[in-house]
Design a protein around this motif. Sequence first.
Motif: not given
Lengths: 158, 464, 424
Positions: B135-136, C215-216, C248-249, C252-254
């Motif tokens: 995970e990042a 992917e995300l 969280h994902v 990240m995508r943002g």
Amino acid sequence: MGSVAHAHPPAHGHAHAEHHHHEESFVSKYIFSQDHKMISKQYLVTAIIMAWVAVVMSIMFRLQLAWPGEGFAFTNFFLGDKWAPGGVLSPDMYLALVTIHGTIMVFFVLTGGLSGTFANLLIPFQVWCTRYGERFLEHVVVLVLLREQCAHDRLAIC
Amino acid sequence: MLSYWFFFVSSVLMIASLFVEGGPASGGWTIYPPLSALPQAMPGSGTGMTLWLLSMAVFVASALLGGLNYIVTVLNLRTLGMKMTRLPLSVWALFVTAVLGVLSFPVLLSAALLLLMDRLVGTSFYLSEIHIGGEALDNMGGSPILFQHLFWFLGHPEVYIVLLPALGITSEVIATNARKPIFGYRAMIGSILAIGFLSFIVWGHHMFITGMNPFLGSVFVFTTLLIAIPSAVKVFNYITTLWRGNLVLSPAMLFSIGLVATFIAGGLTGIILADSALDIPVHDTYFVVAHFHIVMGMSAIFGMFAGIYHWFPRMYGRMMNTKLGYAHFWITFICAFGVFFPMHYIGLAGAPRRYYSYSEFPMFQGVVDLNILITLFAIVGGLAQIIFTYNFFHSIWRGQKAVQNPWRSNTLEWTAPLKHMHGNWPGAIPVVHRWPYDYSKPGMPEDFVPQNVPLAEGEEEEHG
Amino acid sequence: MMTLLILAVIVLGILAVTRLSRVYELTSALRGKREEDITERDSRMNARLMWAFPFAYFAFFLWLTVAYADQMLPVSASEHGVWLDDLLNFNWAILIVAFFVTNVLLFYFAGKYYYRKDRRAYFYPHNSKWELGWTIVPAIVMIGIIIYGLSVWNRITSVPLAGTPQVELYAQQFNWTARYPGKDGKLGATDFRLISGTNALGVVTPNSIKTRLAELEEIVVVEKKKLETEGGFLPPSKLTALEDHIKHVERMRGRIVNLRTLMDQDIAARGAESPYNHGSDDIVIKEFHLPVRENVDLVIRSQDVIHSVFLPHLRAQMNAVPGMATRIHMKPTITTDSMRTITANPVFDYILMCNKICGASHYNMQMPLTVEPDGAYKVWLSQQKGFETAEIPAAEVVPATDTAAVISNTTANIPAVTNEPKKN
């Protein structure tokens, strides 16, 4: 205020001397002692115990370094099967041992043990030469009132 | 008292951390983040690490309480006649140590608190752009290097916090047992002060290869190598104190001489490590391990042993066994070099520290047999400490009763009755008339003159 | 067996010590000897040992130096390493003199002036000339060491010449990856949020951003579905964890979308010069080759914790710090083949190892380095596939040598294999 305020000025030494000779309870003598000699001994004995912990740790990782991957009952005895299956030190525990060995030696033996023992023993003995308690308030009092205090006690240059 | 009990609580926390799930902290004693900040990075960065940090926070409180007390006592509560230039060097060293501690330990506390926040609250003081466990992480903008600056701002003075008391004790023990004044008393004070001051501006030499600006590195090289000068002064002064002395080779004295030997051996390799260019190939290798164990570990331990053997009668009113003391010294001394001297060679062969095993590297197969030698010495040296521990505890209760001033020393502690009492002196506290090193002074009947003895008719006061 | 033996020795040792000391105490009590009386005899015995010790000490020193001389690092394989070796020898010459002089004086005096009743120590509190002497002499020596040391340091850390080719070394628990610029000669931009099984280093290209976003997106879809179908059955802690993960994902995508905007603007402004256009031909590979006698600028980065690039044969070391790129530049001077001849070791390899504690398998985080003639190096490089043209994902490339044990893929950082202690 504690001991600083009540520390007997040299001139009245004898008048106060009796006052200090009362019997102390076990707790006030050995555990929550205000006496610098006892505090120094407490530091020293704690440091010796901690040093043994660190020495035993060092022997365990030295065994691993000298004979990597071999099992030692010594290691297994202290670490059990979780960290030393068959007496073989696990890599995680190896790192933990060197870490804690360093921490204990640096901070608990050579800082706390060394300074704590000898500063408590020697500074009052070699410098102040009188009763030396160590209470938090006392620090404040000494810092704030030092001039009056010293004039009162006729101690040296302040 | 409070200082000791904080110390005790801190010790208990540290020991408790050994028993938690995931094991104790394992990121090295320098606990660099992100390794120590992320529980995903290693099992030891879980609860064990949190306990480590809490233990350190309590330890810092203890060090500060103690340090303030020592400083105040030395500055303001000296007995009549005890000028700063009449202080025993042991007190000078402990005083400067306390100053270093009070100025540097708060920085460790803040470093530990920030790390605790990174771990528990989700801040990003030390974390940035990390991808771990698939995970990042969200953390952005922190710097792991910041922690190293904070840590070593304590960490380097800490080295001298460890070393100076040992040097102070040694000065006292060597002068007493050489029956000779310490050579260059004022130069010794000057060196202690110089070392204390310089120790604050050298921390960067632990970080030469972190990508630090090379110019900043040069500055740290300069300040670090300057420390060699006061250290050399101390060594030569010790040696000159031995010269034409009348050396009573008690166990305490032997350990003091041992300290000078380890201080030389470890100090010289320090010159290599302080040179930023030479640090590149030996940084974080066994060479470093050898260096700091000899100069900081062994010197400080030897100073501590010297102090224990010397002041044991003052602490417990009994004597430690001298013959066991000799056995303890010689085994420990030989094993100390047997353990740490070969490590230089392992380091120069390029072997990194904190490696679990070297069997994965063919290039180290030639030097790893030294590891067996080292371990054998370590085991014997460890066993020798049983002699000491036995001697220590046996002597507390069964040792021979001590006399008033067994080492015929000048300092004031030996004028106080050995009987355990509050206030130390039953009557008036002693008044000081001279410096503490009037050993073998010409014209004096005895070879020592305690500090509370007034100057004789026509006697000149010695100032060192 | 060994342990039993040790235990037996300990127990016997303790017994012997206690018995002996008891006997000693009784006899000394009989003779009226007191502990604080360090007799002339005791002092003489220790004084003799003080004289004997330096012989053993120096002999040990010489033995180690001679016996292990051939185990030390071989001749330096880089240009700056030679400067370092010279500097090191210069320092050793000074230090060994100081070592012998001070130790000889110390142990000689300690052994010579032991206590005798009829002697009296020489009262000699100070001598300003001597003290000044041993302040000034070390000061002068130190100035010499500092000047020479810093001149070497400045040469090593000088800014690399313009046009020095860059090679990236990328550290993660517990392996190394190298990245070479492709035909354009420049390394592309990277971002840690793009790291995935197919993009081990998070190289930023229009294409890799698109793939990562997809992917995300898929992860969010799958997890949201899971939340809907199983949400009611999950224990509260797992439920919160799942919801947090989805958030969280999406965060990240943002951020990747923001990155894409940034990239688009940069490409529009700078065209072919934009670092976002350099990534697609980069070579991401678990092999490390360098050309001999060519300057190279190593860019060092880390994915997770602090690691350290340590190339002992090239006398080079630099930490790999997450969140920043550190750099060292150097010029290798000896090929792997020549070094095999020099060391008379036909399987010799330069080794890149990790030298900053990084976790359980820290001790085995290594990658061999091949230094080869420029021609061979170019041939090797030309055979490698670019990042976005590679048929197999870079993370799964198995290096030629047998370091397979250290390879862990990026999504599972806990190496199950290496946790097992090696049986020898």
